[in-house]
Design a protein around this motif. Structure first.
Motif, short mmCIF file in Angstrom:
data_model
loop_
_atom_site.label_atom_id
_atom_site.label_comp_id
_atom_site.label_asym_id
_atom_site.label_seq_id
_atom_site.Cartn_x
_atom_site.Cartn_y
_atom_site.Cartn_z
N GLY A 1 -2.77 2.63 8.55
CA GLY A 1 -2.75 1.54 7.56
C GLY A 1 -4.09 1.35 6.87
N PHE A 2 -5.18 1.35 7.67
CA PHE A 2 -6.51 1.16 7.08
C PHE A 2 -6.89 2.32 6.16
CE2 PHE A 2 -7.27 -1.97 10.57
CZ PHE A 2 -7.52 -3.05 9.74
N THR A 3 -6.49 3.54 6.58
CA THR A 3 -6.75 4.71 5.72
C THR A 3 -6.10 4.50 4.35
OG1 THR A 3 -6.59 6.04 7.72
CG2 THR A 3 -6.65 7.23 5.63
N GLN A 4 -4.84 4.03 4.40
CA GLN A 4 -4.14 3.82 3.13
C GLN A 4 -4.86 2.78 2.27
OE1 GLN A 4 -0.75 1.47 3.04
NE2 GLN A 4 -0.10 2.15 1.02
N GLY A 5 -5.33 1.69 2.90
CA GLY A 5 -6.03 0.62 2.16
C GLY A 5 -7.28 1.13 1.47
N MET A 6 -8.07 1.94 2.20
CA MET A 6 -9.31 2.48 1.60
C MET A 6 -8.98 3.41 0.43
SD MET A 6 -11.56 0.90 3.08
CE MET A 6 -12.95 1.65 2.25
N ALA A 7 -7.94 4.25 0.63
CA ALA A 7 -7.56 5.18 -0.46
C ALA A 7 -7.10 4.40 -1.69
CB ALA A 7 -6.45 6.11 0.03
N MET A 8 -6.39 3.28 -1.42
CA MET A 8 -5.91 2.43 -2.52
C MET A 8 -7.09 1.88 -3.33
SD MET A 8 -3.25 0.67 -3.70
CE MET A 8 -3.23 -0.51 -5.02
N PHE A 9 -8.13 1.39 -2.61
CA PHE A 9 -9.32 0.87 -3.29
C PHE A 9 -9.96 1.96 -4.13
CE2 PHE A 9 -14.02 0.44 -3.14
CZ PHE A 9 -14.14 -0.69 -3.95
N LEU B 1 -14.45 -5.82 -8.81
CA LEU B 1 -13.93 -6.94 -8.02
C LEU B 1 -12.40 -6.89 -7.98
CD1 LEU B 1 -16.25 -9.80 -9.30
CD2 LEU B 1 -16.20 -8.87 -6.99
N TYR B 2 -11.81 -6.53 -9.12
CA TYR B 2 -10.35 -6.47 -9.22
C TYR B 2 -9.80 -5.41 -8.26
CZ TYR B 2 -5.78 -6.47 -11.54
OH TYR B 2 -4.44 -6.57 -11.82
N SER B 3 -10.50 -4.28 -8.13
CA SER B 3 -10.05 -3.21 -7.23
C SER B 3 -10.06 -3.70 -5.78
CB SER B 3 -10.95 -1.98 -7.36
OG SER B 3 -10.87 -1.48 -8.67
N VAL B 4 -11.10 -4.47 -5.41
CA VAL B 4 -11.15 -5.06 -4.06
C VAL B 4 -9.93 -5.96 -3.86
CG1 VAL B 4 -12.43 -6.60 -2.52
CG2 VAL B 4 -13.67 -4.98 -3.96
N SER B 5 -9.67 -6.78 -4.89
CA SER B 5 -8.55 -7.72 -4.84
C SER B 5 -7.22 -6.99 -4.67
CB SER B 5 -8.56 -8.54 -6.13
OG SER B 5 -7.56 -9.49 -6.11
N LEU B 6 -7.00 -5.98 -5.51
CA LEU B 6 -5.72 -5.23 -5.45
C LEU B 6 -5.55 -4.55 -4.10
CD1 LEU B 6 -5.22 -3.51 -8.92
CD2 LEU B 6 -3.79 -5.21 -7.86
N ALA B 7 -6.64 -3.90 -3.61
CA ALA B 7 -6.53 -3.17 -2.35
C ALA B 7 -6.19 -4.14 -1.22
CB ALA B 7 -7.84 -2.44 -2.06
N SER B 8 -6.84 -5.33 -1.22
CA SER B 8 -6.58 -6.27 -0.13
C SER B 8 -5.14 -6.77 -0.20
CB SER B 8 -7.56 -7.45 -0.20
OG SER B 8 -7.29 -8.24 -1.32
N PHE B 9 -4.63 -7.00 -1.41
CA PHE B 9 -3.26 -7.49 -1.52
C PHE B 9 -2.24 -6.42 -1.17
CE2 PHE B 9 -4.64 -11.34 -3.69
CZ PHE B 9 -3.78 -12.23 -3.10
N ASN B 10 -2.52 -5.18 -1.56
CA ASN B 10 -1.56 -4.12 -1.26
C ASN B 10 -1.54 -3.77 0.22
OD1 ASN B 10 0.01 -3.20 -3.59
ND2 ASN B 10 -1.99 -2.99 -4.52
N SER B 11 -2.67 -4.04 0.88
CA SER B 11 -2.69 -3.79 2.33
C SER B 11 -2.13 -4.99 3.09
CB SER B 11 -4.12 -3.54 2.80
OG SER B 11 -4.71 -2.53 2.02
N SER B 12 -1.79 -6.06 2.35
CA SER B 12 -1.37 -7.29 3.04
C SER B 12 -0.14 -7.05 3.90
CB SER B 12 -1.11 -8.39 2.02
OG SER B 12 -0.10 -7.98 1.14
N SER B 13 0.86 -6.29 3.37
CA SER B 13 2.10 -6.10 4.15
C SER B 13 1.79 -5.37 5.45
CB SER B 13 3.14 -5.35 3.33
OG SER B 13 2.59 -4.15 2.86
N PHE B 14 0.87 -4.39 5.36
CA PHE B 14 0.47 -3.66 6.57
C PHE B 14 -0.24 -4.58 7.56
CE2 PHE B 14 -3.62 -2.07 8.16
CZ PHE B 14 -3.17 -1.42 9.31
N LEU B 15 -1.19 -5.39 7.05
CA LEU B 15 -1.95 -6.28 7.94
C LEU B 15 -1.04 -7.29 8.65
CD1 LEU B 15 -5.09 -7.03 5.72
CD2 LEU B 15 -5.08 -5.77 7.86
N ILE B 16 -0.06 -7.81 7.89
CA ILE B 16 0.87 -8.78 8.48
C ILE B 16 1.71 -8.09 9.57
CG2 ILE B 16 2.86 -10.27 8.02
CD1 ILE B 16 1.63 -10.70 5.18
N ALA B 17 2.24 -6.90 9.22
CA ALA B 17 3.06 -6.16 10.20
C ALA B 17 2.24 -5.87 11.45
CB ALA B 17 3.56 -4.87 9.57
#
Length: 1416
Positions: free
Chosen positions: A908-916, A445-461
């Motif tokens: 951006g999405f590629t980066q988010g998945m790799a982060m997870f 669950l924590y990995s999902v949380s971290l990935a979503s937060f780290n992708s946040s700057s990309f999603l906002i942009a």
């Protein structure tokens, strides 16, 4: 001003305005003088205000200075010489003042007297030194030159010490206007239990206790915390100024006509703002960690004080494992909460400001970013909630595991005798698997949380830029808009990424706070259970009227209708069957039980001797003095009376010999005598003695009774209540109480009770008659040994003659000591336990290798690939943005928006998945490693020989199993996640900077060298500090452990205050290492971020200089990325040191891999017959035993052939080597020469479990483990219910177990505390009956049972083990008078061996012993 006075021009008189400037400046200088004086009066030695004043004054004088210098160059000095001289002198003086204000004043003369050696330099540091942590450099340099030792650390500052913190808490309590009568525990030294800390008191108004605790802690530490919060707010202000300056810089780049000085001004401003930002951030962190440290001290102090107040019922619910978790894991969670607390309210403000500035830049499309934030938050809120539930589950498993480990370490000897290690390995394994299963779910669950937060700057942009360009084609994205937006979104990233941490930390802190509150809210002993009155020589000393007592406030009463009055100076004997309530009666007098009705009063001070002696891990002398002053003559009399003088001769350092935990290196009898001596030395008024004579030899028991307890003993004038099974003492007692089923059935003097001819008189007659018939040898009529004296021998056994379980190898330990002593100084002679040692130097690469080897190559390759892939995607999408920014608009519009957006989105999405993938792989790899390391540690510890447990305090081992394993579970994977993420991010930034401005390489290389240099300086000290902190933590756990076991003794003696001070001292020692540890991280970060800020300066200045060659897009990309460097560097350092510091845990866990181990448990391909041993024949052939090479022989030249079914008694004085024989048969110690064969098979050639599971011992100390009765009897679950009930029936326990509501599933407490000692002993007999092997070793185990039960046990053993070979280590000779053979041991050799009647005829040593016991 001076100039105007000299030049009295008429012009100046007309223009008073010109005078105003110098006049105001003069007035400010006067004000500065006033401030200097006021601060001197207040004792302030370094002023922030004055430093800022002189700095601004010098800065404001720089412009006139430039003008004056230009004037001198163009017009010459003489054009206005007087003004120039006046100005330069003035400027020079201001500069000197500025330099002086950077240093702190000396201490005043009065303060110098209180100066402590090696004081923390922070107290003498100037404002500037504190701001940049320069005062810390001395320790770092010292740590770099040679590894730091505990002596190098500074004492705690006053405001951080336990004493000060607990006093501050106390003041807050008084502010809350509490009712009187809840004085502080630590300000009251009396034995009366009126002391309750305010925070420990149950809250009568019923308001939420957690809030009350938080409010009190807030009042205590709030002001200091607010100073830190101020730093945070200033830091935020500068943080938002940076994008504005960046916007100006990019505007300057676009406007080719702008003047160059503006570009350099903006570049310098960026540098200055970044520096201020990092310094303020670390000041805030310093304040947070200091508050965290003080909070830890407060919580530990409260928990410890509560341990001393907690009631007996509550103690059964709060296990030691739970308490150790409270002071280790839960305290840590509360400390983390302090760091993240401000994030909860500052973060929303930061997010709002970010969107406000975005709106100013892009208009309404900025609000599209809120949609992305709104998506992320509910998801993470849900995840945090689920994770908090999982954490509770994990903590419960962990509590259970630590509790079980504590029991395993306490009863390790039993596990080895019974070969039960594997059953307990399985039990620990089940708990550990449950713990890791919860952790695994939580980490996914924590990995999902971290990935979503780290992708946040990309999603906002993506959402902001997408809406911006798609809503109106005239909306053009240029470099200024894109990169200022990106800088703002990067600012947004910090609060967004901190929020899940803050939420998760808050959830964890709430769980921990609840656990803490639940513990602090447990029932306490009521001070009014017993009324304590001043001592008086006449009247009744102990009075109980209509007393009804129970262990819990709602349970059934264990004692009912108790009425007794004891006059001062009487000796009262309490007798009765096992479980009749004798010990409970003493507990009721101590106030340890709930008084349900009636009245209890005691006059004068009390001393208490428990049934199982409680011995501290301290020197023998400290155990006896127990905090008192040493008065030589009285001390010597006490030792002589308690028969301890001859023991002192054997001990290597006399009374300075260190005693192991729980008295490991003393025999049962020695422990009991030390416990007695402690009480006698006290000179108390009332003595409560819980069967202290059951554990000593017959003749020693007689000696102690005559010299201490009896009518002519040292305590003859004191009131004594003696619980006993020794009938010989009853005739000397003034009053005899007979207990039966929790009531006093008969009461009176011995003669009165005999005349009444009741149950008591019958009982005495039958037993005395039995003795006469049993004794086969004729007795001399004139012998002064009375009949009752003989029954005494039947009754009391000497556990002291080498108690097997408590591992009395007195001869052994003594020999070990003697050998060791030859190489040691006298002060080390008596040392036994080894303090936890800290390794030195940096953590060896070997440790990283060990850790990564357990993670496995597959995981490592996956992690590295995913990290690289993720960063490549990030680099690509940033570069794509700069290309977008540089595209020139045609007719005010840009083309191909959809294509640009879709490429940007895909990257951006590629980066988010790799982060997870990365975070999940690291987390799962960490769990795999943690599983292997814990299993390895457990196996290592259980495979260790007994000698290892004697010298290793349980605190050291519990520290490994709790804190260090916790670090390996969570801290190392978290640190690795951060470190890898930021390392690859740094790589990306360097690539971008080098692409944009290749000249940055000139700055990058030297900066990298300085970076590595500072880092190496730091790591040397940091690791050592982490080790010193870990090492100083073990004594805290050991002390908590010891206190929990001896609470009733500490309370009876009224020694709470002293123990509280000892705990405070241990906590302070730990904090002395913790304080420099977190300051070191701040010192490093401030230095390194300064280097990072130089990189910002270099990138900005190089961009300004090359503005004609560079496009705004590339400059925007380079500068916005260089601005992230300081953050990245500080996180790399933080995570690197976290990993390096926590890898120390791996080092400490692996430490026990290389200690000596026992032989293997089972041999592969062993050809041992399944039914071996079939007959039970034992042969010793020239057998010799040494406790260590080079020592004297513990056993020498032992040759015996014991036939099957033979019954052999082994006797001898303390230290003769009786236990050593048993230790040899079970291979607790290996043979030094010769061999032992059982049924013709040499036992040294078979596995330890093959041997130990086929022979049985009934030990002296009955050890039970928490769990069901069934588990305690049959941990491998191999016997049927029928077998278990049969064994219980033969052990005379079936009626007791049948009466229990859960029967065989009845849960025993830790150490079996909810059964009486006698019942525990009978359970040990049932264990032996279940195993029913051909060979039985008896370490005569009926010390704690009454005569009737004792006879039943003896007859059961005779009947059930009739066809077995029985070896009895006899402490009472009459039980072995009908044996086939007696072996008399002396100094490790066989002195005599024959049948009892033959040996008595010889009139040798055995005859002498029988004579002393009154058998001949």
């Amino acid at each position: 001003m001076f100039y105007f006075l000299v030049k009295k021009n008429e012009e100046t008189q007309n223009h008073l305005l010109i005078l105003m400037g110098p006049l105001i400046r003069s007035l400010t200088l006067v004000l500065a003088v006033v401030i200097i004086q006021v601060e001197r009066m207040k004792g302030c030695r370094s002023s922030v205000l004055l430093f800022l004043f002189w700095t601004l004054l010098v800065l404001c004088s720089l412009v006139p200075l430039k003008v004056d210098i230009e004037q001198i160059i163009y017009q010459g000095f003489l054009s206005d010489a007087v003004r120039f001289v006046a100005f330069f002198i003035c400027f020079f003086l201001q500069l000197i003042e500025l330099v002086l204000s950077c240093f702190s004043d000396h201490r005043t003369v009065s303060e110098k007297h209180t100066y402590i050696q090696n004081q923390c330099p922070e107290e003498d540091a100037s404002f500037l030194s504190k701001f940049f942590f320069l005062w810390f450099s001395s320790l770092v340099v010292r740590g770099y030159r040679c590894p730091l030792q505990a002596a190098d650390l500074w004492p705690l500052r006053d405001q951080d010490s336990s004493l000060q913190i607990m006093m501050d808490l106390e003041k807050c309590k008084q502010l809350q206007k509490e009712p009187v009568g809840s004085g502080p525990l630590w300000s009251c030294g009396s034995a009366a239990m009126t002391e309750k800390t305010y925070l420990l008191r149950k809250n009568s108004k019923g308001q939420d206790y957690s809030l009350l605790l938080l409010r009190t802690l807030g009042r205590t530490f709030g002001l200091y915390f607010l100073c830190g919060t101020l730093c945070l707010l200033l830091h935020d202000a500068f943080m938002f100024a940076v994008p504005q300056v960046l916007s100006l810089l990019l505007g300057f780049m676009r406007d080719k006509n702008a003047e160059m000085w503006k570009g350099f001004l903006f570049a310098s401003l960026l540098f200055l703002l970044s520096c201020l930002q990092s310094v303020l951030h670390h000041q805030y962190m310093f304040h947070c960690f200091t508050v965290g440290m003080r909070l830890k001290t407060a919580v530990m102090g409260l928990v410890y004080r509560k341990c001393l107040l907690i009631s007996s019922a509550a103690r059964q619910q709060c296990t030691l494992g739970e308490i150790i978790n409270l002071v280790s894991a839960d305290t840590q969670k509360l400390m983390d909460f302090v760091v993240y607390f401000n994030c909860i309210w500052v973060t929303p403000i930061e997010i709002t400001l970010c969107f406000y500035f975005l709106w100013q830049l892009l208009g309404p499309p900025a609000l599209a970013g809120i949609a992305a934030v709104v998506l992320i938050f509910p998801l993470n809120g849900f995840i945090a909630k689920v994770r908090s539930r999982l954490q509770e589950v994990q903590m419960n498993f962990m509590d259970g595991r630590i509790k079980l480990m504590n029991e395993i370490l306490s009863g390790v000897k039993i596990l080895k005798f019974y070969a039960w290690e594997e059953a307990f390995l399985r039990r620990v394994g089940v708990l550990r698997d449950g713990e890791l299963h919860a952790l695994k779910k939580s980490q996914i669950l924590y990995s999902v949380s971290l990935a979503s937060f780290n992708s946040s700057s990309f999603l906002i942009a993506l959402s902001v830029f997408g809406v911006y360009v798609l809503t109106d084609e005239r909306n053009v994205l240029d470099a200024q808009k894109i990169f200022v937006s990106v800088a703002l979104i990067n600012i947004l990233k910090t609060p967004l990424s901190q929020l899940p941490f803050a939420m998760s930390t808050t959830m964890q802190a709430i769980v921990s706070l609840r656990r803490l509150v639940k513990f602090l809210h447990q029932d306490e002993l009521k001070p009014d259970n017993v009324e304590r009155l001043p001592h008086s020589t006449d009247g009744d000393c102990v009075v109980i009227e209509g007393g009804s007592f129970s262990w819990t406030s709602d349970g059934l009463p264990c004692l009912q209708g108790i009425n007794m009055k004891v006059k001062t100076g009487l000796l009262v004997a309490v007798v009765g069957n096992v479980g009749s309530g004798k010990s409970s009666l003493l507990s009721a007098m101590l106030g340890e039980m709930e008084r349900r009705s009636g009245f209890v009063s005691i006059k004068g001070s009390v001393a208490y001797i428990p049934q199982q002696a409680w011995i501290q891990n301290a020197s023998l002398k400290d155990n006896i003095l127990f905090g008192g002053e040493r008065k030589e003559s009285w001390y010597h009399r006490v030792l002589e009376a308690c028969a301890l003088l001859q023991d002192l001769d054997i001990l290597p350092a006399g009374d300075s010999t260190e005693i192991g935990e729980k008295g490991l290196n003393l025999s049962g009898g020695q422990k009991q005598r030390v416990s007695l001596a402690r009480a006698v030395y006290r000179k108390s008024d009332v003595y409560l003695l819980d069967d202290p004579l059951s554990a000593v030899d017959a003749h020693v028991g007689q000696h102690i009774f005559e010299r201490v307890i009896g009518p002519r003993g040292l305590l003859k004038d004191k009131t004594r209540v003696l619980v006993t099974h020794g009938l010989s003492f009853l005739s000397k007692a003034d009053l005899v109480l007979v207990m039966e089923q929790g009531q006093i059935s008969e009461m009176g003097s011995y003669m009165e009770l005999m005349d009444r001819k009741g149950a008591f008189a019958k009982f005495i007659h039958t037993f005395n008659g039995n003795q006469r018939r049993e004794s086969s040898t004729p007795r001399d009529k004139s012998s002064r040994k009375s009949v009752s004296r003989l029954s005494m021998t039947d009754f009391s056994i000497d556990l002291s003659q080498e108690q097997l379980i408590s591992c009395d190898m007195s001869s052994a330990s003594v020999q070990v000591m003697k050998a060791v002593n030859q190489d040691l100084d006298t002060e080390d002679a008596g040392k036994l336990t080894e303090a936890d040692k800290a390794h030195t130097g940096r953590v060896k690469l070997q440790m990283y290798r060990e850790y990564f080897r357990t993670v496995g190559l597959t995981f490592i390759m996956t992690i590295i690939f995913l990290c690289a892939f993720q960063q490549a995607a990030s680099l690509a999408y940033n570069y794509w943005l700069s290309l977008w920014a540089d595209e020139q608009p045609i007719n005010g519009t840009q083309s191909d928006h959809e294509l640009k957006l879709s490429v940007f989105a895909a990257l951006g999405f590629t980066q988010g998945m790799a982060m997870f993938g990365t975070t999940l792989a690291i987390a799962l790899g960490g769990i795999v490693a943690s599983h292997h390391l814990h299993a390895g540690l457990l196996l290592s510890v259980l495979h260790s020989p007994m000698s290892f447990f004697e010298v290793t305090p349980s605190g050291n081992l519990l520290n490994r199993f709790s804190k260090e394993i916790d670090a390996i579970d969570c801290m190392i994977p978290d640190g690795l996640k951060m470190m890898l993420g930021y390392l690859f991010k740094l790589l990306e930034v360097c690539i971008i900077l080098l692409l944009a401005t290749p000249f940055t390489a000139l700055v990058l290389l030297p900066l990298t060298c300085v970076y590595i240099f500072i880092q190496s300086f730091y790591v040397a000290s940091s690791c050592q500090l982490r080790r010193l902190e870990a090492v100083s933590r073990s004594p805290i756990y050991s002390h908590f452990n010891e206190t929990m076991q001896g609470t009733n003794v500490i309370r009876a003696f009224g020694e709470q205050r002293r123990f509280v001070l000892q705990a405070d001292r241990r906590i302070d020692n730990n904090q002395e290492a913790y304080f420099p540890r977190f300051v070191a991280t701040r010192w490093l970060a401030v230095n390194l971020e300064f280097l990072g800020n130089l990189l910002v300066l270099a990138a900005a200045i190089l961009s300004v200089r090359g503005r004609n060659e560079l496009t705004p897009g590339i400059v925007g990309l380079a500068v916005s990325h260089s601005l992230q460097v300081t953050g990245i560097l500080s996180w790399i350092v933080r995570s690197w040191t976290d990993v390096e510091n926590n890898i120390v845990s791996v080092e400490r866990v692996k430490e026990y891999d290389n200690t000596p181990k026992e032989a293997v448990w089972t041999l592969e391909g062993s050809l041992l017959p399944a039914a071996w041993p079939t007959s039970g024949n034992i042969q010793f052939e020239d057998y010799g035993l040494q406790y260590r090479k080079g020592l004297d022989w513990a056993l020498n030249n032992i040759s015996i052939d014991i036939q099957d079914r033979e019954k052999v008694g082994i006797v001898g004085r303390t230290g003769a080597g009786k236990s050593s024989l048993a230790l040899g048969i079970f291979r607790i110690l290996e043979a030094a020469k010769g061999q032992i064969s059982i049924d013709g098979i040499n036992i040294a050639q078979i596995g330890l479990h093959d041997l130990r599971s086929r022979i049985t011992i009934i030990p002296q100390d009955p050890v039970l483990f928490s769990g069901s009765l069934r588990m305690n009897l049959d941990p491998f679950d191999t016997c049927s219910d029928e077998d278990l009930w049969k064994a219980l029936e033969l052990a005379h326990l079936s009626s007791f177990v049948l009466a229990l509501p859960q029967k065989l599933n009845h849960q025993c407490c830790e150490g079996g505390e909810n059964l009486s000692l006698g019942q525990r002993q009978l359970l040990c007999l049932a264990r032996a009956l279940l195993r029913k092997t051909r060979i039985l070793v008896l370490d005569e185990a009926t010390a704690a049972v009454d005569l009737k039960t004792d006879q039943l046990i003896q007859s059961t053993i005779r009947a059930q083990f009739d066809d077995c070979t029985v070896l009895t280590i006899a402490h009472r000779l009459n039980t072995i008078m009908d044996y086939t053979r007696i072996i008399v041991m002396d100094h490790g050799t066989i002195a005599e061996m024959d049948s009892p009647s033959q040996l008595i005829r010889l009139q040798g040593k055995f005859y002498q012993m029988c004579l002393e016991a009154g058998l001949v």
